[in-house]
Scaffold this motif. Structure first.
Motif, PDB file in Angstrom:
ATOM      1  N   PHE A 135       0.831  -1.199   0.000  1.00  0.00           N
ATOM      2  CA  PHE A 135       0.000   0.000   0.000  1.00  0.00           C
ATOM      3  C   PHE A 135       0.871   1.256   0.000  1.00  0.00           C
ATOM      4  N   GLN A 136       1.949   1.222   0.786  1.00  0.00           N
ATOM      5  CA  GLN A 136       2.848   2.379   0.823  1.00  0.00           C
ATOM      6  C   GLN A 136       3.573   2.572  -0.503  1.00  0.00           C
ATOM      7  N   THR A 313      -1.385   3.939  13.606  1.00  0.00           N
ATOM      8  CA  THR A 313      -1.110   4.955  12.589  1.00  0.00           C
ATOM      9  C   THR A 313      -1.460   6.356  13.062  1.00  0.00           C
ATOM     10  N   SER A 315      -1.633   7.487  15.997  1.00  0.00           N
ATOM     11  CA  SER A 315      -0.790   7.917  17.116  1.00  0.00           C
ATOM     12  C   SER A 315       0.649   8.190  16.677  1.00  0.00           C
ATOM     13  N   THR A 316       1.157   7.393  15.742  1.00  0.00           N
ATOM     14  CA  THR A 316       2.592   7.486  15.414  1.00  0.00           C
ATOM     15  C   THR A 316       2.874   7.880  13.968  1.00  0.00           C
ATOM     16  N   GLY A 317       1.889   7.744  13.090  1.00  0.00           N
ATOM     17  CA  GLY A 317       2.121   8.006  11.665  1.00  0.00           C
ATOM     18  C   GLY A 317       2.430   6.750  10.874  1.00  0.00           C
ATOM     19  N   TYR A 318       2.673   5.628  11.572  1.00  0.00           N
ATOM     20  CA  TYR A 318       3.020   4.382  10.882  1.00  0.00           C
ATOM     21  C   TYR A 318       2.126   3.237  11.379  1.00  0.00           C
ATOM     22  N   PRO A 329       8.516   8.489  16.922  1.00  0.00           N
ATOM     23  CA  PRO A 329       8.282   7.244  16.186  1.00  0.00           C
ATOM     24  C   PRO A 329       9.213   7.079  14.982  1.00  0.00           C
TER      25      PRO A 329
ATOM     26  N   ARG B  74      -1.722   9.061   6.252  1.00  0.00           N
ATOM     27  CA  ARG B  74      -0.564   8.795   7.132  1.00  0.00           C
ATOM     28  C   ARG B  74       0.021   7.430   6.815  1.00  0.00           C
ATOM     29  N   LYS B  75      -0.888   6.435   6.701  1.00  0.00           N
ATOM     30  CA  LYS B  75      -0.477   5.048   6.483  1.00  0.00           C
ATOM     31  C   LYS B  75       0.254   4.892   5.158  1.00  0.00           C
ATOM     32  N   MET B  76      -0.198   5.632   4.154  1.00  0.00           N
ATOM     33  CA  MET B  76       0.321   5.437   2.799  1.00  0.00           C
ATOM     34  C   MET B  76       1.694   6.086   2.613  1.00  0.00           C
ATOM     35  N   PRO B  78       4.982   6.833   4.473  1.00  0.00           N
ATOM     36  CA  PRO B  78       6.125   6.925   5.387  1.00  0.00           C
ATOM     37  C   PRO B  78       7.183   7.868   4.808  1.00  0.00           C
ATOM     38  N   LYS B  81       7.318  11.441   5.969  1.00  0.00           N
ATOM     39  CA  LYS B  81       7.759  11.712   7.341  1.00  0.00           C
ATOM     40  C   LYS B  81       9.254  11.483   7.535  1.00  0.00           C
ATOM     41  N   ARG B  82       9.859  10.822   6.534  1.00  0.00           N
ATOM     42  CA  ARG B  82      11.227  10.347   6.705  1.00  0.00           C
ATOM     43  C   ARG B  82      12.198  11.462   7.091  1.00  0.00           C
ATOM     44  N   VAL B  87       7.885  15.203  16.349  1.00  0.00           N
ATOM     45  CA  VAL B  87       7.534  15.817  17.624  1.00  0.00           C
ATOM     46  C   VAL B  87       8.008  14.863  18.708  1.00  0.00           C
ATOM     47  N   GLY B  96       5.158  12.200  18.205  1.00  0.00           N
ATOM     48  CA  GLY B  96       4.423  12.097  16.957  1.00  0.00           C
ATOM     49  C   GLY B  96       5.310  12.372  15.767  1.00  0.00           C
ATOM     50  N   THR B  97       4.677  12.268  14.594  1.00  0.00           N
ATOM     51  CA  THR B  97       5.384  12.543  13.354  1.00  0.00           C
ATOM     52  C   THR B  97       4.696  13.699  12.640  1.00  0.00           C
TER      53      THR B  97
END
Lengths: 444, 549
Positions: A135-136, A313, A315-318, A329, B74-76, B78, B81-82, B87, B96-97
């Motif tokens: 998905f990513q 996700t 909470s952390t983004g992942y 995270p 967010r899920k899609m 990463p 955010k890299r 935060v 957090g990111t």
């Protein structure tokens, strides 16, 4: 204003009926259960499938201590203190499981892991984790289960066996039901099963394509090429076991469908190629939108594994495989995923919520988990609970505790508990542990 | 009760006609109060604001910060955010990111850090409202709520088809009560249903919608009427058809006309202000002056901008066909998610480049809106976070509005063709602090019908931002000296001092519950969850406040 309320239960001293209850056994999260409760036992589960019935009938109250430390019965209070001490003193703890718990409890588990700077992972890492990674890579064109019910005239089940793993998927969401724009139900739909063996789901499908093991990627890639009108070498049959003629015919019909869906299972994600297989199938469903509407959806297993993905996700983004050790995270499947953190002997304590890694992780991972101090929450005396330093007996989510569960299509559904348990819920236990850890951290 | 006094600040409180007067602000029990009449009564706590600018807390009326769509983004990504500064966890606050779509805790802290104390998510599918509530509870400090997607709802379209306006109105009331939302949101009305059923779109307000034999015009008018009759504090919130398409300003005019005098809020109007031929990108240009003239002469209409800024961000929308369009244009990864009976969703990563004439025109069109609208009370600042840019760009936008020199510096770095296609280079206007206070606080609060927000009169929520004046306006607005929420200092010199929960703001309109049987019958035939499991149980919500009309 009360909204279309009806009395939730009809109570007599010995008999209780709970309507619109939710089964949390699998990712279908059917919420149309009618449970008959007699003397703290569920004796009837109307509308439940064979798996659901087993779930409801087997989760009665067992006579077990509320908690144990090193196998010896203790009070909850003593266990809270010990659990907080273990987690607070650890340097690289691991939190794992969560997919058979409410999202409310998952949120507290994430909070604890954030406060103590641990690894945060769920059962996703050993089931549809590769789908998450795919998905990513390419995204996903998908829809809720009701869209399938109401519109889908072409279904492809790929690497999954819903007849046995998600028994009501066919009848409630995908194959059988009459839908808003599919008035004829089953007769209005074509179903194709693609798998390496002829499972019970084959009987329900119009067609079964038996592919050679480890050729899912090649098949999906060939179909993408056909969708684009490219020429395919007939040798595809040697590789996949499916003739070019069959594939071309399938693609022609896929293009003529009004609304198609590919529903895929762990036959894709846990065989050779893993996330690459899923990327190919997600790309195929996406590409088909040049011709007509197509969607893809993973057949998720545990009742609230989608909730775990969502909570971790937001909470952390992942979604899984997260490390909070640096105070923020970081994400790296293979590095921060549980089986890896354990097998490399990196974790020095574990918090395991409603899952049983001792029965399904690799031997090096299990050996290390047995060595380190661990806090385990489970309604049953699982293999993992047996080896725990602190084991909590918990109420069962959905049967004894309220809360929220996310269906495999991310639709959140409320729980209506059937009867009270003498044991505490995951949420209550985790809250107590969090409170104690925070008190230690803030010196109050 | 603690009595707090913010002393000697330079007050910018446009809703109470206070423009730069040195005044004290007294706070007790989370609200602004009169100075004590008893001369012996001293403040328990004093915040010395001498020489500083004191404003109400910021109000973001249109952003995407919580719920299913935001979380999928967010899920899609990463990758987003890299390299983005995370935060970090503190003794008091969660980690957090960031990137274009921050995690929930980060979102709360970042808004508070900018002096914003209220924000509304603009697009929640009713079936997934529970998810939005869970995320909002995990979004600390700020008060918040959301708009409920209704523009492609099957029951609603069926009532239009059958000419049942009373039922439609009851349904809107029932749905807002069931979801604990704030108002009705229309996203590409009708067009998303066409996408879901055939992969197409509705290209004009008079296109026929598959299966329902109605038009987008009927949806806009029908829902605007219902919302007015229900007396909701905020009108129907409209993401018009044809977003992003050259020449779409005609659709925008049509949309405003379709209201027929009913109240309506046209959101991220920047994306709907384009001239030119849809098939010829070289004709792309601004039509802001025409639209401003219309809006200024029609008091039933308010707008927010949806400013584009250059850089990486994420496009996320309930507008499914728009997501597909952007995926085809960008060639980047794409999420599409259709929700039964209700709506669609599209997510695509996007990069706005200052070397691109089209992107530069979009950027300029946003600024034209702020600079051409003479009445700041009818326009609110927004980036349609994260669509045009992150909400974290607000200080930079403020600086651009307050300094024409700064705009000219940026104009020198964009393609020259911009000058013939927009009026931006000719606009000399510079916003005053008072006007900034209007478009970032007072006007969005007023448009939302939030009587206790966006001002510091007696009885207002004590949400206050205190800035240290700085010639660099961006710097000034990026780093407030203090941020106060309901009387509590939540940010001090960039440090977050609170992990408070914030409050959910929602409406609870009265409606005819005789309509429920009909809704229920339809619902049970079509949805895949039980009717009784659909409404959000208010006992599961965190602290909340019902906003009346």
């Amino acid at each position: 204003m009360s909204i279309a309320e009806q009395p939730p239960t009809t109570e007599t001293p010995e008999l209780k009926i709970v309507k619109d209850a939710t089964c949390t056994f699998c990712g279908c999260v059917c919420d149309d259960m009618e449970l008959t409760v007699e003397d703290n036992h569920i004796t009837k589960a109307k509308n439940a499938c064979v798996l659901g019935k087993a779930w409801f009938f087997n989760h009665h109250i067992e006579d077990r201590p509320e908690a144990t430390i090193d196998g010896q019965p203790v009070t909850y209070e003593a266990a809270f203190d010990k659990a907080a001490e273990i987690l607070f003193n650890s340097k690289n703890p691991l939190t794992y499981g969560m997919s058979d718990s409410t999202s409310e409890a998952q949120r507290v588990a994430v909070a604890i892991t954030d406060w103590i700077g641990g690894n945060l992972d769920t059962t996703t890492s050993v089931c549809h984790g590769p789908s998450g990674m795919a998905f990513q890579g390419v995204g996903e064109v998908t829809c809720s289960l009701g869209e399938i019910k109401n519109r889908a005239d072409f279904l492809i089940f790929w690497g999954g066996n819903p007849a046995e793993s998600h028994p009501r998927h066919f009848t409630r969401y995908s194959l059988m039901p009459k839908g808003e724009f599919i008035p004829k139900g089953r007769k209005g739909r074509t179903a194709v099963l693609i798998d390496v063996r002829k499972t019970k789901s084959a009987k329900a499908a119009n067609e079964f394509l038996q592919i050679k093991p480890r050729s899912d990627f090649e098949l999906a890639w060939a179909m993408r090429a056909l969708a684009k009108g490219l020429k395919i070498d007939p040798k595809i049959e040697e590789k996949t076991g499916i003739s070019l003629e069959t594939l071309t015919d399938l693609m022609d019909r896929m293009k003529k469908a009004k609304f198609g869906v590919i529903l895929f299972g762990m036959g894709l994600t846990m065989t050779r190629g893993k996330h690459i297989n899923t990327e190919a199938v997600l790309s195929l469903a996406r590409d088909m939108n040049r011709h007509t509407r197509w969607n893809a959806r993973a057949l998720r297993g545990h009742g609230n594994v989608s909730g775990a993905d969502n909570v971790v996700t937001w909470s952390t983004g992942y979604p899984f495989g997260v490390n909070l050790g640096r105070g923020y995270p970081r994400f790296n499947p293979g590095e921060f995923t549980s089986s890896d953190v354990l097998a490399r002997e990196e974790a020095d304590a574990a918090l395991i919520i409603a899952s049983d890694p001792m029965s399904n992780f690799s031997q090096p991972a299990r050996e290390h988990l047995a060595k380190i101090p661990s806090v385990v929450l489970d309604p049953k005396l699982s293999d993992t609970a047996r080896t725990a330093t602190v084991a909590f007996t918990t109420a069962t989510y959905g049967i004894n505790t309220p809360g929220t569960v996310y269906r495999m299509d991310d639709v959140p559904i409320p729980l209506r508990p059937a009867f009270e348990s003498p044991y505490k819920s995951d949420y209550e236990i985790l809250k107590e542990i969090e409170r104690r850890i925070r008190a230690k951290q803030l010196g109050v | 009760m603690t009595l707090t006094c913010i002393t000697n600040g330079i007050l910018q409180d446009p809703a109470n006609d206070i423009d730069g007067e040195v005044r004290n602000v007294w706070i007790e029990d989370g609200r602004v109060v009169n100075a004590p009449t008893d001369p012996g009564r001293r403040a328990d706590k004093t915040i010395d604001a001498t020489g500083m600018v004191v404003m109400p807390g910021g109000v973001d009326m249109h952003c995407h910060i919580a719920g299913p769509k935001v979380n999928v983004a967010r899920k899609m990504m990463p990758d987003d955010k890299r390299t983005a500064e995370p935060v970090r966890r503190t003794a008091l606050t969660r980690s957090g990111t960031t990137g274009s779509v921050p995690s929930t805790f980060a979102t709360g802290y970042l808004y508070a850090g900018l002096g914003y104390t209220t924000a509304f998510d603009a697009a929640i599918p009713p079936l997934l409202a529970r998810h939005a509530h869970e995320e909002l509870e995990d979004t600390p400090i700020i008060d918040k709520g959301f708009y409920v997607l209704m523009g492609n709802n099957h029951y609603l379209m069926k009532q239009l088809q059958e000419n049942e306006p009373e039922r439609l109105k009851s349904y809107v009331g029932w749905l807002l009560n069931s979801t604990k939302g704030f108002t009705a949101k229309l996203v590409n009305p009708g067009g998303v249903e066409v996408w879901k059923s055939s992969g197409g779109n509705a290209t004009s307000l008079d296109s026929t919608i598959d299966h329902f034999d109605i038009t987008p015009r009927q949806i806009i008018n029908g829902v605007a009427t219902a919302v007015d009759e229900l007396g909701l504090p905020h009108p129907v919130h409209i993401h018009a058809n044809n977003l992003g398409v050259p020449g779409n300003y005609n659709t925008t005019l049509d949309t405003m006309n379709a209201l027929e005098g009913h109240r309506g809020h046209i959101t991220h109007i920047q994306f709907h202000s384009y001239g030119g031929d849809p098939d010829d990108q070289s004709t792309f240009c601004s039509k802001v002056p025409d639209l401003v003239e219309y809006v200024e002469s029609h008091p039933n209409i308010t707008v927010d901008v949806g400013q584009v800024m250059f850089g990486n961000t994420t496009s996320m929308t309930g507008d499914g066909p728009l997501g597909y369009f952007l995926h085809k244009v960008m060639g980047r990864k794409w999420f599409s998610g259709d929700t039964e009976m209700e709506t669609g969703c599209g997510i695509v990563p996007i990069t706005y480049k200052n070397k691109s004439l089209v992107h530069a025109i979009q950027w300029a069109i946003g600024l034209e809106w702020y600079l051409l609208m003479q009445d700041p009370w009818r326009i609110a600042m927004s980036t349609d976070h994260p669509n045009g840019s992150s909400f974290r760009a607000y200080p930079e936008i403020i600086a651009l509005l307050m300094s024409r020199d700064r705009r000219r510096e940026m104009l020198a770095r964009v393609p020259g063709g911009l000058k013939e296609r927009t009026t931006l280079a000719d606009l000399d206007r510079e916003y005053t602090l008072n006007e900034i206070a209007i478009i970032t606080r007072a006007s969005p609060a007023r448009m939302l019908g939030l009587k206790n927000k966006g001002h510091l009169g007696i009885g207002a929520d004590a949400d206050v931002t205190i800035y240290q004046p700085n010639e660099d306006y961006q710097r000034m607005f990026e780093l407030p000296r203090y941020v106060i929420r309901r009387g509590e200092i939540v940010v001090e010199d960039g440090e977050i001092r609170s992990n408070a929960e914030g409050r959910l703001l929602h409406v609870a309109p009265k409606y005819d519950d005789g309509a429920i049987d009909n809704i229920r019958e339809w619902f049970e035939k079509n949805y895949t969850i039980q009717f009784r499991n659909y409404p959000v149980d208010e006992n599961t919500l965190h602290e909340r406040e019902v906003i009346g009309s």
